[in-house]
Enzyme design. Sequence first.
Site, PDB file in Angstrom:
ATOM      1  N   GLY A 253       0.962  -1.254  -0.001  1.00 31.59           N
ATOM      2  CA  GLY A 253      -0.193  -0.144   0.086  1.00 31.59           C
ATOM      3  C   GLY A 253       0.987   1.091   0.099  1.00 31.59           C
ATOM      4  O   GLY A 253       0.492   2.183  -0.540  1.00 31.59           O
ATOM      5  N   ASP A 254       1.982   1.295   0.784  1.00 31.27           N
ATOM      6  CA  ASP A 254       2.707   2.431   0.753  1.00 31.27           C
ATOM      7  C   ASP A 254       3.434   2.454  -0.566  1.00 31.27           C
ATOM      8  O   ASP A 254       3.683   3.813  -0.971  1.00 31.27           O
ATOM      9  CB  ASP A 254       4.004   2.256   1.621  1.00 31.27           C
ATOM     10  CG  ASP A 254       3.306   1.772   3.075  1.00 31.27           C
ATOM     11  OD1 ASP A 254       2.296   2.355   3.446  1.00 31.27           O
ATOM     12  OD2 ASP A 254       4.238   0.774   3.831  1.00 31.27           O
TER      13      ASP A 254
END
Length: 307
Positions: A253-254
């Site tokens: 997600g990052d």
Amino acid sequence: MKIIYTITFNPALDYVISVDHFKTGVVNRVNEEHIFCGGKGLNVSFILKELGYDSKALGFVAGFTGDEIARLAREEMGINADFIKVKEGMSRINVKLRSDEESEINGIGPKITKEDLEKLFKQLDQMDKSDVLVLSGSIPKSISSGIYETILHRLQDKNIFSVVDATGDLLMNVLKYKPFLIKPNNHEIEEIFNVKLESEEDLIFYAKKLQEEGARNVLISLAGDGSLLVDEHGGTHRIGVCKGKVKNSVGAGDSMVAGFIAGYLRNGDYMEALELGTACGGATAFSDSLATKDFIYENLRQLKGEK
């Protein structure tokens, strides 16, 4: 050139181990082990570096573990880290167990005082118009849960581009400061609005609800079903996922956030931002750790070829 800042309030040493058929109550032997420098803001900074964008990684470290985090960030990850060293406690060691299922045991982190926070605020006061600030990750118990709101309130007159990757009240309370990008997933939207999403039209409807609260761009992660972006101009963009074998869920997600920022900064095109973000997220998911530049662009070519 805009300056990108990331904040990791509670960075960690991630001790990643692999065990065949882990069992509780007995001695398990590790097959493979790695130690990485962990934290959502650091992950964003690393992927940005792979894409050719420097950033300033801010945050707090403590103890011998904090010293090692700072060293790994600078020497191994190649990140411009400017951490604040605090006196009490030590930075976390998080255990990531890979077996038949993935399990995690996360540490607590150091005690951060008002004086420590003032040092961070002075660093952020250096931000200028159109700089980018990424707020993501957990907050130590010693800091108020309203810290994101405090920071954006302090910076509201600077017209920065804020990116907030958070959930629940932590997210909702900052929408009034008009963040450039938020990235909830479909389950988090269901929790926020206490609804059951049944269709893509539902996703778009509630994304626009978040925009009514102040968010400029809403990127909704749909796991294996890809993602959906409702941009600030009313445009809707839908994209699938890259194809590959998932090895790692940490940092995907990052990576997507970093890819989206880099893609947007190139020419302000939201579809290009979504494509690069998706490629970065997929490349990390298919890697043992965070993705490298070559693998990111390999996934991007695959993604574009499927369109």
